[in-house]
Design a protein around this motif. Structure first.
Motif, PDB file in Angstrom:
ATOM      1  N   PHE A 100       4.576  -2.047  -9.970  1.00 33.65           N
ATOM      2  CA  PHE A 100       4.980  -2.929  -9.104  1.00 33.65           C
ATOM      3  C   PHE A 100       4.382  -2.974  -7.365  1.00 33.65           C
ATOM      4  O   PHE A 100       4.898  -4.124  -7.092  1.00 33.65           O
ATOM      5  CB  PHE A 100       6.530  -3.271  -9.062  1.00 33.65           C
ATOM      6  N   GLY A 101       3.716  -1.815  -7.027  1.00 29.37           N
ATOM      7  CA  GLY A 101       3.476  -1.895  -5.753  1.00 29.37           C
ATOM      8  C   GLY A 101       2.382  -2.718  -5.472  1.00 29.37           C
ATOM      9  O   GLY A 101       1.858  -3.170  -4.256  1.00 29.37           O
ATOM     10  N   GLY A 102       1.398  -2.973  -6.571  1.00 35.15           N
ATOM     11  CA  GLY A 102       0.453  -3.940  -6.307  1.00 35.15           C
ATOM     12  C   GLY A 102       0.595  -5.263  -6.319  1.00 35.15           C
ATOM     13  O   GLY A 102      -0.359  -6.027  -5.923  1.00 35.15           O
ATOM     14  N   TYR A 103       1.700  -5.592  -6.656  1.00 35.07           N
ATOM     15  CA  TYR A 103       2.007  -7.021  -6.612  1.00 35.07           C
ATOM     16  C   TYR A 103       2.729  -7.376  -5.220  1.00 35.07           C
ATOM     17  O   TYR A 103       2.957  -8.778  -4.827  1.00 35.07           O
ATOM     18  CB  TYR A 103       3.209  -7.444  -7.581  1.00 35.07           C
ATOM     19  N   SER A 104       2.984  -6.478  -4.322  1.00 36.82           N
ATOM     20  CA  SER A 104       3.511  -6.918  -3.179  1.00 36.82           C
ATOM     21  C   SER A 104       2.442  -7.188  -2.161  1.00 36.82           C
ATOM     22  O   SER A 104       1.316  -6.821  -2.004  1.00 36.82           O
ATOM     23  CB  SER A 104       4.522  -5.856  -2.685  1.00 36.82           C
ATOM     24  N   MET A 119       0.795  -1.162  -0.106  1.00 34.27           N
ATOM     25  CA  MET A 119       0.092  -0.026  -0.078  1.00 34.27           C
ATOM     26  C   MET A 119       0.811   1.306  -0.116  1.00 34.27           C
ATOM     27  O   MET A 119       0.637   2.140  -0.643  1.00 34.27           O
ATOM     28  CB  MET A 119      -1.175  -0.107   1.178  1.00 34.27           C
ATOM     29  N   TRP A 120       1.844   1.170   0.680  1.00 28.65           N
ATOM     30  CA  TRP A 120       2.809   2.363   0.824  1.00 28.65           C
ATOM     31  C   TRP A 120       3.526   2.599  -0.294  1.00 28.65           C
ATOM     32  O   TRP A 120       3.744   3.667  -0.933  1.00 28.65           O
ATOM     33  CB  TRP A 120       3.741   2.205   1.873  1.00 28.65           C
ATOM     34  N   ALA A 121       3.792   1.695  -1.218  1.00 31.44           N
ATOM     35  CA  ALA A 121       4.335   1.794  -2.450  1.00 31.44           C
ATOM     36  C   ALA A 121       3.396   2.444  -3.516  1.00 31.44           C
ATOM     37  O   ALA A 121       3.808   3.398  -4.251  1.00 31.44           O
ATOM     38  CB  ALA A 121       4.660   0.338  -3.079  1.00 31.44           C
ATOM     39  N   ILE A 122       2.325   2.292  -3.434  1.00 32.70           N
ATOM     40  CA  ILE A 122       1.081   2.985  -4.339  1.00 32.70           C
ATOM     41  C   ILE A 122       1.198   4.480  -3.880  1.00 32.70           C
ATOM     42  O   ILE A 122       1.010   5.035  -4.787  1.00 32.70           O
ATOM     43  CB  ILE A 122      -0.055   2.137  -4.122  1.00 32.70           C
ATOM     44  N   LEU A 123       0.918   4.575  -2.716  1.00 33.58           N
ATOM     45  CA  LEU A 123       0.880   5.990  -2.193  1.00 33.58           C
ATOM     46  C   LEU A 123       1.913   6.910  -2.634  1.00 33.58           C
ATOM     47  O   LEU A 123       2.029   8.020  -2.923  1.00 33.58           O
ATOM     48  CB  LEU A 123       0.545   5.930  -0.657  1.00 33.58           C
ATOM     49  N   LEU A 124       3.042   6.161  -2.260  1.00 31.16           N
ATOM     50  CA  LEU A 124       4.706   6.870  -2.673  1.00 31.16           C
ATOM     51  C   LEU A 124       4.897   7.023  -4.000  1.00 31.16           C
ATOM     52  O   LEU A 124       5.168   8.207  -4.801  1.00 31.16           O
ATOM     53  CB  LEU A 124       5.724   5.896  -2.035  1.00 31.16           C
ATOM     54  N   GLY A 125       4.146   6.144  -4.970  1.00 33.38           N
ATOM     55  CA  GLY A 125       4.255   6.136  -6.416  1.00 33.38           C
ATOM     56  C   GLY A 125       3.443   7.665  -7.011  1.00 33.38           C
ATOM     57  O   GLY A 125       3.781   8.052  -7.831  1.00 33.38           O
ATOM     58  N   ALA A 126       2.187   7.460  -6.370  1.00 29.32           N
ATOM     59  CA  ALA A 126       1.232   8.413  -6.756  1.00 29.32           C
ATOM     60  C   ALA A 126       1.855  10.012  -6.183  1.00 29.32           C
ATOM     61  O   ALA A 126       1.815  10.795  -7.076  1.00 29.32           O
ATOM     62  CB  ALA A 126      -0.110   8.339  -6.012  1.00 29.32           C
ATOM     63  N   ALA A 127       2.558  10.055  -5.199  1.00 31.32           N
ATOM     64  CA  ALA A 127       3.065  11.004  -4.887  1.00 31.32           C
ATOM     65  C   ALA A 127       4.141  11.435  -5.490  1.00 31.32           C
ATOM     66  O   ALA A 127       4.507  12.793  -5.733  1.00 31.32           O
ATOM     67  CB  ALA A 127       3.365  11.238  -3.206  1.00 31.32           C
ATOM     68  N   LEU A 128       4.916  10.701  -5.954  1.00 29.87           N
ATOM     69  CA  LEU A 128       6.087  11.045  -6.995  1.00 29.87           C
ATOM     70  C   LEU A 128       5.738  11.452  -8.340  1.00 29.87           C
ATOM     71  O   LEU A 128       6.287  12.313  -8.794  1.00 29.87           O
ATOM     72  CB  LEU A 128       6.823   9.481  -7.064  1.00 29.87           C
ATOM     73  N   ILE A 129       4.725  10.869  -8.907  1.00 29.85           N
ATOM     74  CA  ILE A 129       4.094  11.323  -9.996  1.00 29.85           C
ATOM     75  C   ILE A 129       3.494  12.926  -9.879  1.00 29.85           C
ATOM     76  O   ILE A 129       3.848  13.580 -11.088  1.00 29.85           O
ATOM     77  CB  ILE A 129       2.984  10.375 -10.429  1.00 29.85           C
ATOM     78  N   ILE A 130       2.803  13.045  -9.006  1.00 28.19           N
ATOM     79  CA  ILE A 130       2.260  14.444  -8.810  1.00 28.19           C
ATOM     80  C   ILE A 130       3.418  15.239  -8.578  1.00 28.19           C
ATOM     81  O   ILE A 130       3.432  16.374  -8.979  1.00 28.19           O
ATOM     82  CB  ILE A 130       1.292  14.319  -7.361  1.00 28.19           C
TER      83      ILE A 130
END
Length: 75
Positions: free
Chosen positions: A71-75, A1-12
């Motif tokens: 890749f955050g969704g796979y963990s 979950m943290w990888a997805i949130l961090l990925g979204a924050a990095l894209i924004i």
């Protein structure tokens, strides 16, 4: 979950970093075109501002964010 949130924050954050020059500029002054008429477009602005050489840090942040989202969704 943290990888997805961090990925979204990095894209924004990468998009904001990419658009920083446009967001930080003051509005254009109205000036006359040589062909006649008025425009708000800046004088003699080439396409250099779209180049990868100037925007690679923002593109790298966006790419890392996209990888974390993918890749955050796979963990």
């Amino acid at each position: 979950m943290w990888a997805i949130l961090l990925g979204a924050a990095l894209i924004i954050g990468g998009l904001l970093f990419l658009f920083r020059p446009a967001l930080g500029r003051r509005p254009s002054d109205l000036h006359q075109m040589p062909q006649g008429g008025s425009t708000l477009e800046p004088r003699r602005q080439g396409l250099r501002f779209l180049g990868v050489s100037q925007n690679w840090p923002a593109l790298a942040v966006i790419a890392v964010g996209a990888l974390l989202l993918a890749f955050g969704g796979y963990s």
